[in-house]
Design a protein around this motif. Structure first.
Motif, PDB file in Angstrom:
ATOM      1  N   GLU A  62      -1.030   4.772  -5.639  1.00 15.53           N
ATOM      2  CA  GLU A  62      -0.536   3.469  -5.195  1.00 15.53           C
ATOM      3  C   GLU A  62      -1.052   2.336  -6.077  1.00 15.53           C
ATOM      4  O   GLU A  62      -0.330   1.376  -6.354  1.00 15.53           O
ATOM      5  N   TRP A  64     -14.112   0.911  -3.473  1.00 15.87           N
ATOM      6  CA  TRP A  64     -14.389   0.984  -2.033  1.00 15.87           C
ATOM      7  C   TRP A  64     -15.847   0.594  -1.767  1.00 15.87           C
ATOM      8  O   TRP A  64     -16.124  -0.204  -0.877  1.00 15.87           O
ATOM      9  N   THR A 103      -6.372  -2.777  -0.557  1.00 12.76           N
ATOM     10  CA  THR A 103      -5.837  -3.488   0.602  1.00 12.76           C
ATOM     11  C   THR A 103      -6.663  -3.125   1.844  1.00 12.76           C
ATOM     12  O   THR A 103      -7.356  -2.095   1.858  1.00 12.76           O
ATOM     13  N   PRO A 104      -6.575  -3.945   2.893  1.00 11.36           N
ATOM     14  CA  PRO A 104      -7.270  -3.585   4.139  1.00 11.36           C
ATOM     15  C   PRO A 104      -6.866  -2.207   4.661  1.00 11.36           C
ATOM     16  O   PRO A 104      -7.706  -1.456   5.146  1.00 11.36           O
ATOM     17  N   ASP A 105      -5.580  -1.858   4.539  1.00 10.57           N
ATOM     18  CA  ASP A 105      -5.137  -0.537   4.994  1.00 10.57           C
ATOM     19  C   ASP A 105      -5.765   0.584   4.156  1.00 10.57           C
ATOM     20  O   ASP A 105      -6.195   1.604   4.686  1.00 10.57           O
ATOM     21  N   GLN A 106      -5.818   0.393   2.850  1.00 12.88           N
ATOM     22  CA  GLN A 106      -6.446   1.398   1.982  1.00 12.88           C
ATOM     23  C   GLN A 106      -7.925   1.531   2.302  1.00 12.88           C
ATOM     24  O   GLN A 106      -8.460   2.648   2.326  1.00 12.88           O
ATOM     25  N   LYS A 137      -9.342   1.040   5.209  1.00 12.55           N
ATOM     26  CA  LYS A 137      -9.437   1.780   6.471  1.00 12.55           C
ATOM     27  C   LYS A 137      -9.238   3.273   6.255  1.00 12.55           C
ATOM     28  O   LYS A 137      -9.938   4.091   6.855  1.00 12.55           O
ATOM     29  N   GLN A 138      -8.291   3.628   5.398  1.00 11.01           N
ATOM     30  CA  GLN A 138      -8.060   5.042   5.105  1.00 11.01           C
ATOM     31  C   GLN A 138      -9.310   5.678   4.477  1.00 11.01           C
ATOM     32  O   GLN A 138      -9.691   6.792   4.835  1.00 11.01           O
TER      33      GLN A 138
END
Length: 104
Positions: free
Chosen positions: A26, A38, A68-71, A73-74
């Motif tokens: 991505e 991270w 991103t915030p979603d990445q 979190k993953q």
């Protein structure tokens, strides 16, 4: 805080993890850059081993780019089931120790 061996000594359980690989695609970064970014976004400085200038360039995402915030979190949800580096001197009763015995 400072992370030593932040890439899990290059082990596939981390750098080859499906989530890390998907985020690398991505972002068009290397899996190592994803893992290091991270840590940095969590406020942890990193000390990766670098063997050449080309290797150094592969470890860093482009300046100013963030996960991103979603990445995040993953990646936060990853559970590889173990510490990748667990030196014997980090186990004992001293304040800096992780516990009394090494995990199996």
């Amino acid at each position: 805080l400072q992370a030593h061996t932040p890439l899990g000594q290059g082990r596939d359980e981390l750098l080859g993890h499906d989530v890390v690989g998907q985020i690398a695609k991505e972002t068009t970064w290397s899996p190592a850059a994803v893992v290091l970014q991270w840590s940095l976004q969590h406020g942890v400085s990193v000390v990766p081993k670098v063997t050449s200038e080309a290797h150094w360039n592969d470890l860093l995402p482009p300046p100013g780019q963030l996960l991103t915030p979603d990445q995040m979190k993953q990646l936060d949800a990853l559970d590889c089931g173990k510490r990748f580096v667990a030196p014997p001197f980090m186990y004992g009763k001293a304040l800096y120790c992780w516990g009394l015995q090494r995990p199996s």
